[in-house]
Write an enzyme that holds these catalytic residues in place. Sequence first.
Site, short mmCIF file in Angstrom:
data_model
loop_
_atom_site.label_atom_id
_atom_site.label_comp_id
_atom_site.label_asym_id
_atom_site.label_seq_id
_atom_site.Cartn_x
_atom_site.Cartn_y
_atom_site.Cartn_z
CB THR A 234 4.86 -8.42 -0.10
OG1 THR A 234 4.00 -9.47 -0.59
CG2 THR A 234 4.17 -7.67 1.02
CG HIS A 237 2.36 -3.20 -2.95
ND1 HIS A 237 1.40 -3.10 -3.93
CD2 HIS A 237 1.77 -2.66 -1.83
CE1 HIS A 237 0.30 -2.54 -3.44
NE2 HIS A 237 0.50 -2.26 -2.17
CD GLU A 238 2.90 -2.82 1.80
OE1 GLU A 238 2.76 -1.62 2.09
OE2 GLU A 238 1.92 -3.56 1.51
CG HIS A 241 2.07 1.88 -0.32
ND1 HIS A 241 1.19 2.53 -1.14
CD2 HIS A 241 1.58 0.62 -0.17
CE1 HIS A 241 0.21 1.69 -1.48
NE2 HIS A 241 0.42 0.52 -0.91
CG HIS A 247 -3.18 0.68 -3.29
ND1 HIS A 247 -3.85 0.76 -2.12
CD2 HIS A 247 -2.10 -0.13 -3.08
CE1 HIS A 247 -3.22 0.01 -1.20
NE2 HIS A 247 -2.16 -0.53 -1.77
CG ASP A 260 -2.07 6.24 -10.03
OD1 ASP A 260 -2.41 7.24 -10.71
OD2 ASP A 260 -1.46 5.28 -10.51
CB VAL A 262 1.01 8.30 -11.46
CG1 VAL A 262 1.88 7.91 -12.62
CG2 VAL A 262 1.82 8.40 -10.17
CD GLN A 268 -6.27 -1.01 -11.96
OE1 GLN A 268 -5.33 -0.76 -12.71
NE2 GLN A 268 -6.16 -1.83 -10.94
CG ASP A 301 4.88 -11.89 -4.74
OD1 ASP A 301 4.04 -11.02 -4.43
OD2 ASP A 301 5.79 -12.26 -3.98
ZN LIG Z 1 -0.57 -1.18 -0.84
#
Ligand SMILES: [Zn+2]
Lengths: 518, 314
Positions: A234, A237-238, A241, A247, A260, A262, A268, A301
């Site tokens: 988590t 992931h954060e 950002h 995302h 995204d 990129v 997706q 995870d």
């Molecule tokens: Zn997120």
Amino acid sequence: MPGKTNKSNNPPPPAAGAASEEPPVVPLQRRCGTMAVHYRHLHSDPDYLRARAASETHYSAIVQGRRALARVGVTTIPVVVHVLFNTAQQNLSNAQIQSQIDVMNHDYRKTNPDVASAPAAFAPLAADARIQFTLATVDPNGAATTGITRTQTNSASFSDNDAMKSSATGGHDAWPRDKYLNIWTVPRLTSPQGDLLGYAQFPGGNAATDGVVILHSAFGTNGTAAAPFNLGRTATHEVGHWLNLHHIWGDDNNACTGSDLVADTPNQAGPNFGKPAFPHVTCNNGPNGDMFMNYMDYVDDAAMFLFTTGQVTRLQASLDSDRPTLGSSTSATSPILDTPVGTLKFGDDAPVTLKFRDDVPPPSLKFRDDGPPPSLKFRDDSPPSLKFRDDSPPSLKFRDDIPKLKITDDGIPQGPGGFGPGPGPLGAAFAGSGRTSAAPFVLSTPHHSMAWVQMFPQAAAEAVNSAEDQLRQYEEVLEQYGQADSAGQLSSAERQAAESIYADYASLVAEYRQLTGS
Amino acid sequence: MILIVSTPGDEHALAVQAELSRRKAQSKLLDLSEFPQNLGLSIRYKAGEGSFAFGCEGSSLDLEECGAIWWRRPQQPQISSDILRTTHRHFAFNESVEALQGLWHALQPFWINDPARDYVAQRKVYQLRVAQEVGLTVPETLITNCTRAAGDFVRQQGAGRVIYKSFSALENEWRETRLLAENEVQLLDNVRYAPVIFQEYIEASVDLRVTVVGAQIFAAAVHSQDTAYKVDCRIDISNARIEAVELPPDIQEKLLSLMGAMGLVYGAIDMRRTPDGRYIFLEINPAGQWLFIEHYSKQPITAALASKLLEHDR
Ligand SMILES: [Zn+2]
């Protein structure tokens, strides 16, 4: 995953009104509040809006090859973890906190063992993000610290409204973001859409709320960490950002139109949850389908384990432009000193402008790959020292201790052609042989005020960069003339050409001074 | 669904998207530079029906569901670097442009602004004609590549009374509108290389930035005469006081006629009010910016644009 308790410590007394009997809330699926918070700030904070736009503009210059990343090595970022606990159990142990730092250090250096399980199609895209994290050892006042603050709070639950980021609202104030990554762990995290595992603030927002928030039971790998969010992803992931990653599905509600931003992540449709089976095809992205094992998807995870090369470019670009002073670089050598600037390469590769992108491939980088980000350069009021800057036209002065002329095959060295950004004679490039190019009337006149640089800081910074590139090339050419001259090899025609080049050089210096206010 | 054609770095698009999301409306940002490399397009005709969608299969964006499209900052298609041969690249580029242009003309959403109208409205030569036709006053103007005509115009207006400006504003070759300086008269020969817009200099008591959204007029005074550069209010805008003002009814009426004649829903109009109280039209920007005005004037322009799009949302 209810009822996990830590019996080894003496729990501090629960705060008044705390619902200490309530089992920890563990969302069944990953949900992150970053986008909702993003929209909230967009709406309420014009500075955020402007910073976001500037950041994307910088990133697009990187992607198009008009600018290069400034940090070449590994950046180490000091972290402060603000533990907010309502019950003693939520007062995370040092070991749990360190386990989270360890996970990020593996994930952001591609040393996490599970990256080996990437499908063959995606494995080559997995990349080292070149970032590592360490608990801060010095606090904002210069005192020694563990990099952990502990605050008992009356709030059994926080929402995505940033209350945890201020001591006035039951949280803990952020440490300065130019020196630290702030992470808050909270007892519970809610939003109108449901419980969250965490949320981040994208770069460019208010300093007081900069950082990431993580649910205590989704933090680290031991203590209160609860499956399926007990592998520390988590925070990976954060923090993604927080370093400007979106995302992976582009937050477009399954439309296949969002990006995204990129290039090497497949298009997706929407988030993946749990532990998907490979391949999962959406948006015509077969045969390999979604890159659901990316840290920026919503899987459990255990199912996420890579960033791509493109994501690394984006987060490094963001570090350069949004967090230029953060962290220390471990790169051994400075590219500024190591890159030879003397290589003469007369470009016909005019810089690409933002507004009129034609369909030629991005120009190759010439001298651009060696500086700090242009915004910094532009703010710097002492321009780099230039050899000929103090010589005033019209007299041609060359240093007399110069070795032999290097270019002999083509006869006269040529000046740089096809100038890009910049006012006045910047456009009046000579095409070789000392012949001066004509210019349209409007471009043949100089700016009447330099106030325009405030309006187009990006363009102005590019003009400065471009002028510096050109000045270096002029100097190289003039030096060669000088060498030839001192060796008695310069014909009168060549000398004339040299003087014409010098005149252009002098006017470029004048403009450069106007641009930089020097 | 509301579609916004722009770039991810466009702060105006971000502002409107945030406003739409606050009102629980769905919007999408479409960056056309993603086409055709990362963005699919499927146009089908079958048995008397047509369908238009971004996306190749399965879940995609059905353009018939887009009630309103904001033509904010359309980008050129970007061609894959896998294609090396220049002629092949040009071909791929042309095909991409053709398909998209046809698409926009085939759709019938509510546009801000209709791409065809937007294209025409950007032309400064055309703007001046329409402005004159609806009764607005425009500066005496000469647009020419004739060096002699340029010289004559300068002489007739008198020294220090002529401004010159360009049609296009490249980000990297940006030029503010400038008062022709004495020492620049000798450069007038360069006019033959490309046409230039010469105009009589209009003295200002204030510059006016008038943002029109539908029938709503947001006029703001930009106190350019207190700034470092009096000729072009844009260039030292951060030092200019900006405040909301009311325009006289007849000027408001003429501006709405101008918008109507040009077929625009949105436009940002630059005007000057002279010391003797006349209103002079300078130009209109069909995709002009407003956040720099809204920030100071507190006029709800972002909200008005969002509302206009929402009126036509499906
Ligand atoms: Zn997120």
